[in-house]
Design a protein around this motif. Structure first.
Motif, PDB file in Angstrom:
ATOM      1  N   ALA A  42       0.516  -1.407   0.075  1.00 19.79           N
ATOM      2  CA  ALA A  42      -0.508   0.123  -0.187  1.00 19.79           C
ATOM      3  C   ALA A  42       0.849   1.164   0.112  1.00 19.79           C
ATOM      4  O   ALA A  42       1.252   1.923   1.111  1.00 19.79           O
ATOM      5  N   GLU A  43       1.701   1.269  -1.114  1.00 19.85           N
ATOM      6  CA  GLU A  43       2.350   2.122  -1.405  1.00 19.85           C
ATOM      7  C   GLU A  43       1.729   3.705  -1.012  1.00 19.85           C
ATOM      8  O   GLU A  43       2.458   4.964   0.010  1.00 19.85           O
ATOM      9  N   ARG A  44       0.358   4.298  -1.405  1.00 19.03           N
ATOM     10  CA  ARG A  44      -0.330   5.850  -0.726  1.00 19.03           C
ATOM     11  C   ARG A  44      -0.465   5.541   0.250  1.00 19.03           C
ATOM     12  O   ARG A  44       0.353   6.986   0.924  1.00 19.03           O
ATOM     13  N   LEU A  69      10.460  14.093   4.588  1.00 18.10           N
ATOM     14  CA  LEU A  69       9.100  15.347   3.673  1.00 18.10           C
ATOM     15  C   LEU A  69       9.670  14.981   1.724  1.00 18.10           C
ATOM     16  O   LEU A  69       8.567  15.201   1.458  1.00 18.10           O
ATOM     17  N   VAL A  70      11.014  15.657   1.570  1.00 18.13           N
ATOM     18  CA  VAL A  70      10.900  15.302   0.041  1.00 18.13           C
ATOM     19  C   VAL A  70      11.182  13.848  -0.200  1.00 18.13           C
ATOM     20  O   VAL A  70      10.200  14.382  -1.368  1.00 18.13           O
ATOM     21  N   GLU A  71      11.149  13.279   0.529  1.00 14.26           N
ATOM     22  CA  GLU A  71      11.237  11.484  -0.353  1.00 14.26           C
ATOM     23  C   GLU A  71      10.040  11.838  -0.736  1.00 14.26           C
ATOM     24  O   GLU A  71       8.957  10.522  -0.928  1.00 14.26           O
ATOM     25  N   ALA A  72       8.597  10.996   0.951  1.00 11.24           N
ATOM     26  CA  ALA A  72       7.601  11.531   0.876  1.00 11.24           C
ATOM     27  C   ALA A  72       6.797  12.778   0.002  1.00 11.24           C
ATOM     28  O   ALA A  72       6.078  11.797  -0.915  1.00 11.24           O
ATOM     29  N   GLY A  73       7.156  13.140  -0.093  1.00 17.10           N
ATOM     30  CA  GLY A  73       6.174  14.692  -1.496  1.00 17.10           C
ATOM     31  C   GLY A  73       6.146  13.194  -2.220  1.00 17.10           C
ATOM     32  O   GLY A  73       5.248  13.518  -3.285  1.00 17.10           O
ATOM     33  N   ASP A  74       7.762  13.119  -2.987  1.00 23.36           N
ATOM     34  CA  ASP A  74       7.258  11.972  -4.360  1.00 23.36           C
ATOM     35  C   ASP A  74       7.009  11.054  -4.366  1.00 23.36           C
ATOM     36  O   ASP A  74       6.115  11.154  -5.570  1.00 23.36           O
ATOM     37  N   GLY A 126      -0.753   9.687  -6.704  1.00 22.02           N
ATOM     38  CA  GLY A 126      -2.013  10.775  -6.928  1.00 22.02           C
ATOM     39  C   GLY A 126      -2.193  11.296  -5.774  1.00 22.02           C
ATOM     40  O   GLY A 126      -3.451  11.756  -6.235  1.00 22.02           O
ATOM     41  N   ASP A 127      -1.493  11.670  -4.849  1.00 25.08           N
ATOM     42  CA  ASP A 127      -1.797  11.874  -3.883  1.00 25.08           C
ATOM     43  C   ASP A 127      -1.819  13.036  -3.622  1.00 25.08           C
ATOM     44  O   ASP A 127      -0.214  13.580  -3.113  1.00 25.08           O
ATOM     45  N   ALA A 185       0.832  15.255  -0.745  1.00 21.81           N
ATOM     46  CA  ALA A 185       2.119  16.109  -1.699  1.00 21.81           C
ATOM     47  C   ALA A 185       2.743  16.922  -1.338  1.00 21.81           C
ATOM     48  O   ALA A 185       3.310  17.837  -1.049  1.00 21.81           O
ATOM     49  N   ALA A 186       1.882  18.337  -1.574  1.00 19.32           N
ATOM     50  CA  ALA A 186       1.794  19.615  -1.665  1.00 19.32           C
ATOM     51  C   ALA A 186       2.221  19.781   0.289  1.00 19.32           C
ATOM     52  O   ALA A 186       3.311  20.221   0.824  1.00 19.32           O
ATOM     53  N   TRP A 187       1.846  18.588   1.335  1.00 20.75           N
ATOM     54  CA  TRP A 187       1.762  18.979   2.874  1.00 20.75           C
ATOM     55  C   TRP A 187       3.277  18.711   2.994  1.00 20.75           C
ATOM     56  O   TRP A 187       4.359  19.494   3.154  1.00 20.75           O
ATOM     57  N   ALA A 188       3.850  17.406   2.239  1.00 18.63           N
ATOM     58  CA  ALA A 188       4.796  16.897   2.376  1.00 18.63           C
ATOM     59  C   ALA A 188       5.700  18.410   2.078  1.00 18.63           C
ATOM     60  O   ALA A 188       6.838  18.428   2.561  1.00 18.63           O
ATOM     61  N   ARG A 189       5.771  18.898   1.275  1.00 13.98           N
ATOM     62  CA  ARG A 189       6.553  19.942   0.154  1.00 13.98           C
ATOM     63  C   ARG A 189       6.317  21.321   1.211  1.00 13.98           C
ATOM     64  O   ARG A 189       7.873  21.362   1.017  1.00 13.98           O
ATOM     65  N   LEU A 190       5.931  21.226   2.132  1.00  8.18           N
ATOM     66  CA  LEU A 190       5.495  22.754   2.366  1.00  8.18           C
ATOM     67  C   LEU A 190       6.000  22.691   3.789  1.00  8.18           C
ATOM     68  O   LEU A 190       6.670  23.683   3.909  1.00  8.18           O
ATOM     69  N   GLY A 191       6.041  20.880   3.941  1.00  7.54           N
ATOM     70  CA  GLY A 191       6.762  21.105   5.409  1.00  7.54           C
ATOM     71  C   GLY A 191       8.594  20.600   5.052  1.00  7.54           C
ATOM     72  O   GLY A 191       9.454  21.358   5.781  1.00  7.54           O
TER      73      GLY A 191
END
Length: 420
Positions: free
Chosen positions: A72-74, A100-105, A111-112, A116-122
């Motif tokens: 369950a990658e997402r 956070l960079v890895e999680a955002g990618d 497709g989330d 992804a935006a939240w992770a990159r914001l962090g």
């Protein structure tokens, strides 16, 4: 013994709504009887919102492993993003940035886009806290590019607030206020009390003094807009003690953020200008010592040579026997921009103003100070009850008592509960 039964979808949605509303206890009540990975992830997020970071990490790490085993990658990426947000909340900035960079990618690949935006914001906030402004700007731009037109208003508000913080760090007062006013409008539309409080706090702080301006032997307080006008003027050299850099006619001529010895000398020369500084006084400023010995004199000459090279044409440091003077061109004004509170204690208090708890090594990294120097200043602040300490050993953290509410450690965790 904890049951291994997964939380039903309708109860999971109920817990997610509770988290989005800031009701961590409500989410714990819903997920309490269940032990599957989704229940663990929701429970971990709730515990993190309550500040129980060790327990939150344990729950989220178990959830991430279970999601990975199930393919369950997402869901795994969401749990990883939450772990990165916890690292950010605890000011483990390097680890937070990486996670956070890895999680955002990973979330974007799944497709989330909202999360992804939240992770990159962090990731942007982690970079900004360490003073890596260009990297923060790239991460924030990536977060904004990820957000779709139908993104929740809460997401837009949080991104606009981060943009305001970035512009404030770049001393762009007008654009910082515009972004903060937009964030405040979206925050009110979202109805989220923490985000409303944070945007309003930013707008209040925008109109308060942020620095002291020293020139011609006089000092005055300056707001962000005053600082913006100061550094943009032609015919003026500004020594920015807040960011350890030299600005000449609006352009950065020297960035000494990672060269504390050079900046200490430059600050001493700027305070004395147009007079000279005795060599022994300059050595004391450079090396942080009270007594000068013979080894300091050749070291000082080496450091002065490095400072001359670093200034990039913003005047020249001239040797005058047993003294040094910073000489500028005719008609050029020299201004020193200093923190509101001088010394290491003032810099630490400014850093802790966001309400988060920091470790001494993290404070040292952010301020370009040794951990030992930071610990001495922290000890004095703790004795003066200006800073509170919790934990011991590697878990020891420092924070301002009754600091203003900050959503910095809440935003990504709330974002994980959003659909999409």
């Amino acid at each position: 013994m904890e049951a291994a039964v997964e939380v039903p979808a309708e109860l999971g949605a109920m817990a997610a709504r509770a988290l989005a509303a800031g009701d961590a206890l409500g989410a714990l009540r819903v997920t309490g009887p269940f032990g599957g990975p989704h229940a663990l992830a929701l429970r971990g997020i709730a515990l993190a919102q309550m500040g129980a970071y060790a327990e939150a990490r344990a729950a989220l790490e178990r959830a991430a492993l279970a999601f990975a085993a199930a393919g369950a990658e997402r869901a795994r990426a969401r749990a990883s993003a939450a772990l990165g947000e916890i690292a950010l909340a605890q000011r483990e900035l390097g680890e937070a940035q990486r996670q956070l960079v890895e999680a955002g990618d990973a979330l974007e690949r799944a497709g989330d886009l909202t999360n992804a935006a939240w992770a990159r914001l962090g990731a942007a906030r982690a970079a900004l806290l360490e003073g890596r402004v260009a990297e923060a700007e790239r991460a924030l731009a990536a977060a904004e590019a990820t957000v779709t037109g139908d993104a929740p208003v809460f997401t837009r508000a949080a991104l606009a607030l981060a943009r305001a913080e970035l512009h404030a760090r770049l001393v762009r007062a007008s654009s910082a206020r515009r972004a903060a006013e937009q964030a405040a409008a979206w925050a009110r539309a979202s109805g989220h009390p923490q985000l409303i409080a944070e945007t309003e706090r930013f707008l209040r702080a925008h109109d308060e003094p942020v620095a002291r301006v020293v020139r011609g032997g006089r000092e005055e307080l300056a707001r962000l807009a005053d600082v913006e006008a100061l550094v943009a003027a032609e015919g003026r050299v500004v020594v920015d003690s807040l960011r350890r850099r030299v600005i000449d006619g609006g352009a950065v001529r020297a960035d000494l953020a990672r060269r504390p010895v050079l900046f200490a000398m430059l600050e001493a020369l700027a305070r004395a200008h147009p007079a000279a500084v005795a060599s022994v006084d300059l050595a004391r400023a450079a090396f942080g010592v009270r007594t000068i010995n013979e080894s300091h004199r050749p070291r000082l000459r080496v450091e002065v040579g490095r400072l001359r090279a670093a200034l990039g044409g913003a005047g020249v440091v001239r040797a005058l026997g047993n003294a040094y003077r910073w000489e500028l061109g005719g008609g050029v004004e020299l201004v020193l921009l200093a923190p509101l509170d001088p010394g290491n204690a003032g810099a630490i208090c400014a850093l802790l103003a966001d309400g988060a708890a920091w470790s001494a090594p993290a404070i040292g990294a952010a301020l370009c100070k040794s951990t030992r120097t930071v610990q001495r200043a922290l000890s004095a602040l703790v004795l003066a009850r200006a800073v509170e300490v919790s934990g011991s050993g590697p878990s020891r953290r420092y924070a301002r008592p009754r600091a203003a509410l900050s959503i910095a450690s809440q935003m990504l965790l709330l974002g994980l509960a959003l659909p999409g």
